[in-house]
Write an enzyme that holds these catalytic residues in place. Structure first.
Site, PDB file in Angstrom:
ATOM      1  N   GLY A 178       5.112  11.242  72.494  1.00  0.00           N
ATOM      2  CA  GLY A 178       5.455  12.351  71.185  1.00  0.00           C
ATOM      3  C   GLY A 178       4.455  13.618  70.300  1.00  0.00           C
ATOM      4  N   GLY A 228       2.437  13.287  79.640  1.00  0.00           N
ATOM      5  CA  GLY A 228       2.958  12.515  80.150  1.00  0.00           C
ATOM      6  C   GLY A 228       4.335  11.839  79.420  1.00  0.00           C
ATOM      7  N   HIS A 229       4.626  11.980  78.392  1.00  0.00           N
ATOM      8  CA  HIS A 229       5.793  11.435  77.512  1.00  0.00           C
ATOM      9  C   HIS A 229       6.016  12.486  76.126  1.00  0.00           C
ATOM     10  CE1 HIS A 229       4.220   8.164  79.008  1.00  0.00           C
ATOM     11  NE2 HIS A 229       3.178   8.503  79.057  1.00  0.00           N
ATOM     12  N   PHE A 230       7.578  12.912  76.044  1.00  0.00           N
ATOM     13  CA  PHE A 230       8.072  13.259  75.082  1.00  0.00           C
ATOM     14  C   PHE A 230       7.106  14.416  74.501  1.00  0.00           C
ATOM     15  CE2 PHE A 230       9.301   9.627  75.675  1.00  0.00           C
ATOM     16  CZ  PHE A 230      10.592  10.062  75.862  1.00  0.00           C
ATOM     17  N   ALA A 231       6.353  15.490  74.539  1.00  0.00           N
ATOM     18  CA  ALA A 231       5.098  16.460  74.451  1.00  0.00           C
ATOM     19  C   ALA A 231       5.908  17.574  74.107  1.00  0.00           C
ATOM     20  CB  ALA A 231       3.979  16.466  74.867  1.00  0.00           C
TER      21      ALA A 231
END
Length: 266
Positions: free
Chosen positions: A191, A172-175
């Protein structure tokens, strides 16, 4: 331990043929490029869509046709739960997919399913497959040869390269995911980075029973079994295999190698 069945349940995965005749769980990555090429065809050939240019209007993909959606009423609910709805002239367009204004496509061989949402600022490079009711969110970057299953999320500023998401997998986020496979219902904390390239040259090798097994791949990220999770800012080393129902705790770097079912990596 290293078979497809020991990591994934493929009963409801639309593209399970990719996994056929694979003696080891990483072998589908060797077949991925050819498989996606065989399953996609030129799709986004609308005259108003130009490679690398953000869409100037929302578009819908419905019944095998791409058309402008300026006259549609769109409800931007959670696509993974069926909350994305499209109405046109009073008619409900069941299963319509939406490409928001500002999304960027590069190449034509992009196959999208029903009820898919591609948000503004996402960039998708051909070839790619995006399954039913998945979301490609703002700032996401699909770098080509990406296979996204049903009800998946590729989130904000998440980069995916030559990788596979099974159904309900979410980053979902910053991967970052390179040359990786996420199993059913895998969730990556914000992350999470799945590194795919060793510092030293040569193929990625895995140890099993004290024997080094050559994967034949110079790039191999993570293979994460069904129902596993990573915490925020977790990192997997190249060639990390996590069995189903495993946890990688926040701010932890997983060492390369095979970690069995229900592992907790701290």
């Amino acid at each position: 331990m290293l078979t497809i069945g020991s990591f994934f349940d493929l009963a409801d995965f639309p593209d399970r043929d990719l996994f056929a005749d694979c003696p080891y769980v990483w072998v589908p990555l060797k077949k991925l490029k050819a498989y996606i090429a065989s399953q996609t065809a030129p799709t986004f050939q609308h005259l108003c869509i130009t490679d690398g240019v953000p869409l100037d209007s929302p578009y819908i993909w419905y019944n095998g046709r791409l058309r402008n959606a300026r006259e549609c009423i769109i409800t931007y609910g959670d696509a993974t739960k069926g909350g994305l709805t499209v109405w046109e002239n009073g008619q409900f367009l069941e299963g319509a997919s939406v490409l928001m204004a500002g999304a960027v496509m590069v190449g034509k061989n992009i196959r999208i399913g029903r009820g898919v949402l591609i948000e503004s600022g996402a960039m998708i490079k051909s070839p790619a497959i995006i399954g039913d009711r998945s979301e490609i969110r703002q700032g996401a970057y699909l770098r080509g040869n990406c296979l996204i299953g049903k009800r998946c999320v590729v989130g904000h500023t998440t980069e995916v390269k030559h990788s596979i998401f099974l159904n309900d997998a979410k980053a979902g986020h910053f991967a970052y995911l390179g040359d990786s496979i996420l199993g059913n219902n895998v969730n990556l904390g914000a992350g999470t980075k799945c590194a795919n390239l060793r510092f030293f040259s040569g193929n990625v090798k895995l140890r099993q029973g004290g024997v080094a097994l050559d994967t034949g791949l110079k790039k191999l990220g993570a293979i994460i079994g069904d129902n596993s999770q990573t915490g925020c800012n977790a990192v997997t080393s190249p060639g990390t295999l996590m069995g189903p129902d495993s946890l990688l705790m926040p701010n932890t770097t997983a060492p390369a190698g095979v970690h069995p079912r229900k592992s907790v990596l701290r």
